[in-house]
Design an enzyme around this catalytic site. Structure first.
Site, PDB file in Angstrom:
ATOM      1  N   ASP A  71       0.944   9.645  -3.360  1.00 14.34           N
ATOM      2  CA  ASP A  71       0.963  10.400  -2.104  1.00 14.34           C
ATOM      3  C   ASP A  71       2.015   9.818  -1.160  1.00 14.34           C
ATOM      4  O   ASP A  71       1.692   9.013  -0.278  1.00 14.34           O
ATOM      5  CB  ASP A  71      -0.430  10.343  -1.481  1.00 14.34           C
ATOM      6  CG  ASP A  71      -0.552  11.172  -0.213  1.00 14.34           C
ATOM      7  OD1 ASP A  71       0.265  12.099  -0.035  1.00 14.34           O
ATOM      8  OD2 ASP A  71      -1.473  10.904   0.582  1.00 14.34           O
TER       9      ASP A  71
ATOM     10  N   GLN B  15     -10.106  10.743  10.933  1.00 16.41           N
ATOM     11  CA  GLN B  15     -10.013  12.121  10.470  1.00 16.41           C
ATOM     12  C   GLN B  15     -10.702  13.035  11.476  1.00 16.41           C
ATOM     13  O   GLN B  15     -11.763  12.689  12.015  1.00 16.41           O
ATOM     14  CB  GLN B  15     -10.680  12.267   9.095  1.00 16.41           C
ATOM     15  CG  GLN B  15     -10.145  11.331   8.031  1.00 16.41           C
ATOM     16  CD  GLN B  15      -8.793  11.763   7.500  1.00 16.41           C
ATOM     17  OE1 GLN B  15      -8.165  12.689   8.032  1.00 16.41           O
ATOM     18  NE2 GLN B  15      -8.322  11.110   6.458  1.00 16.41           N
TER      19      GLN B  15
ATOM     20  N   ARG C 114     -12.212   5.359   2.274  1.00 19.42           N
ATOM     21  CA  ARG C 114     -13.093   4.345   2.859  1.00 19.42           C
ATOM     22  C   ARG C 114     -14.563   4.442   2.460  1.00 19.42           C
ATOM     23  O   ARG C 114     -15.199   3.407   2.243  1.00 19.42           O
ATOM     24  CB  ARG C 114     -12.940   4.352   4.384  1.00 19.42           C
ATOM     25  CG  ARG C 114     -11.669   3.655   4.846  1.00 19.42           C
ATOM     26  CD  ARG C 114     -11.316   3.981   6.277  1.00 19.42           C
ATOM     27  NE  ARG C 114     -10.692   5.298   6.391  1.00 19.42           N
ATOM     28  CZ  ARG C 114     -10.139   5.779   7.490  1.00 19.42           C
ATOM     29  NH1 ARG C 114     -10.147   5.062   8.598  1.00 19.42           N
ATOM     30  NH2 ARG C 114      -9.582   6.976   7.504  1.00 19.42           N
TER      31      ARG C 114
ATOM     32  N   ASP D 132      -6.348   2.847  -0.590  1.00 17.75           N
ATOM     33  CA  ASP D 132      -5.674   2.543   0.679  1.00 17.75           C
ATOM     34  C   ASP D 132      -5.934   1.083   1.024  1.00 17.75           C
ATOM     35  O   ASP D 132      -6.770   0.749   1.873  1.00 17.75           O
ATOM     36  CB  ASP D 132      -6.156   3.491   1.775  1.00 17.75           C
ATOM     37  CG  ASP D 132      -5.741   4.931   1.510  1.00 17.75           C
ATOM     38  OD1 ASP D 132      -4.711   5.133   0.832  1.00 17.75           O
ATOM     39  OD2 ASP D 132      -6.445   5.845   1.963  1.00 17.75           O
TER      40      ASP D 132
ATOM     41  N   LYS E 236       4.423  12.008   0.408  1.00 17.66           N
ATOM     42  CA  LYS E 236       4.768  13.058   1.385  1.00 17.66           C
ATOM     43  C   LYS E 236       6.277  13.107   1.646  1.00 17.66           C
ATOM     44  O   LYS E 236       6.755  12.939   2.774  1.00 17.66           O
ATOM     45  CB  LYS E 236       4.011  12.845   2.696  1.00 17.66           C
ATOM     46  CG  LYS E 236       2.501  12.875   2.547  1.00 17.66           C
ATOM     47  CD  LYS E 236       1.807  12.657   3.877  1.00 17.66           C
ATOM     48  CE  LYS E 236       0.295  12.656   3.736  1.00 17.66           C
ATOM     49  NZ  LYS E 236      -0.208  11.454   3.010  1.00 17.66           N
ATOM     50  N   LEU E 237       7.039  13.385   0.613  1.00 12.86           N
ATOM     51  CA  LEU E 237       8.496  13.387   0.726  1.00 12.86           C
ATOM     52  C   LEU E 237       8.981  14.477   1.678  1.00 12.86           C
ATOM     53  O   LEU E 237       8.468  15.592   1.689  1.00 12.86           O
ATOM     54  CB  LEU E 237       9.138  13.607  -0.640  1.00 12.86           C
ATOM     55  CG  LEU E 237       8.785  12.614  -1.758  1.00 12.86           C
ATOM     56  CD1 LEU E 237       9.564  12.951  -3.024  1.00 12.86           C
ATOM     57  CD2 LEU E 237       9.060  11.181  -1.325  1.00 12.86           C
ATOM     58  N   LEU E 238       9.984  14.144   2.464  1.00 13.38           N
ATOM     59  CA  LEU E 238      10.672  15.112   3.321  1.00 13.38           C
ATOM     60  C   LEU E 238      12.072  14.592   3.567  1.00 13.38           C
ATOM     61  O   LEU E 238      12.259  13.541   4.197  1.00 13.38           O
ATOM     62  CB  LEU E 238       9.945  15.305   4.649  1.00 13.38           C
ATOM     63  CG  LEU E 238      10.615  16.281   5.629  1.00 13.38           C
ATOM     64  CD1 LEU E 238      10.715  17.676   5.027  1.00 13.38           C
ATOM     65  CD2 LEU E 238       9.863  16.328   6.948  1.00 13.38           C
TER      66      LEU E 238
END
Length: 232
Positions: A63, A188, A209, A14, A65-67
């Site tokens: 990653d 988170q 991280r 990230d 996150k297809l929609l």
């Protein structure tokens, strides 16, 4: 550090530049087998790294996150297959998962359905318009993922034990929000330590991280691998 343990740990790249990501990969060397590339790096010129890391013998979790409508998801997953990714994500809506499963059929790509984001708690889920508690929504979507024929799901480690119970054997259970003891949870909200996540039934742990931002990244990764080695 065992080979089995390194097959369980996915380091999240990230980062905001390809150069930063390459530096992390170089520093971690042969200690890490899996990397995650998401929006931050992907949109900063990191998508070619999927193929490059694959050629280096690494496995890549793309990653995104297809929609979208079924045809768009299907064609998108076909393109992800061509990149050489080992895993990818779609949001866990039945139509979306079925389209992704169709595109990945006969390939080595593991499609994961994202159940409920680990940054969501009960209040966030209600605000999004769902009456169900996060844990119930996760289980519903896990069952739908199995019915759709995809390769696994992404859930909080907090729900891993109950999710594992409803997934067929062989389906992957990938858990982000992993935080070694003593580290900050950050944004988170449903987190767990690496060893506890594996005990709960996770097959893969996503750690960002705590490794990438560590002063000694290889040592940070090594500590996690040592923790999970007896359980891998």
């Amino acid at each position: 550090m065992t080979g089995a343990a390194s097959d369980r740990l996915i380091v999240a790249l990230d980062l905001s530049s390809r150069a930063e990501a390459e530096a992390v990969v170089t520093e971690l060397g042969d200690a890490v087998s899996w990397y995650k590339i998401g929006y931050q790096l992907g949109f900063a010129g990191g998508l070619p790294l999927v193929s490059e890391l694959s050629r280096m013998g690494k496995k890549v979790f793309l990653d995104l996150k297809l929609l979208d409508i079924a045809n768009t998801v299907e064609k998108g997953v076909e393109s992800i297959v061509s990149l050489g990714a080992a895993m990818t994500t779609v949001h866990a809506y039945p139509q979306t998962m079925r389209a992704a499963a169709k595109a990945a059929a006969g390939t080595d790509l593991v499609v994961l359905g994202v159940t409920v984001l680990t940054s969501f708690d009960a209040a966030d889920v209600r605000e999004a318009g769902y009456a169900a508690a996060p844990a119930d929504l996760v289980l519903q979507r896990a069952r739908q993922a199995a019915e759709a024929g995809i390769g696994g799901v992404v859930s909080s480690a907090e729900e891993a034990e109950s999710v594992r119970a409803v997934l067929p054997a062989g389906m992957a259970l990938v858990t982000p929000g992993i935080r070694p003891a003593g580290t900050q949870a950050g944004d988170q909200k449903r987190v767990m330590t690496p060893a506890d996540a594996l005990r709960a039934g996770a097959t893969h742990l996503v750690v960002g991280r705590p490794i990438v931002a560590a002063p000694d990244r290889r040592a940070a990764a090594g500590a996690i691998l040592a923790e999970i080695a007896p359980l891998a």
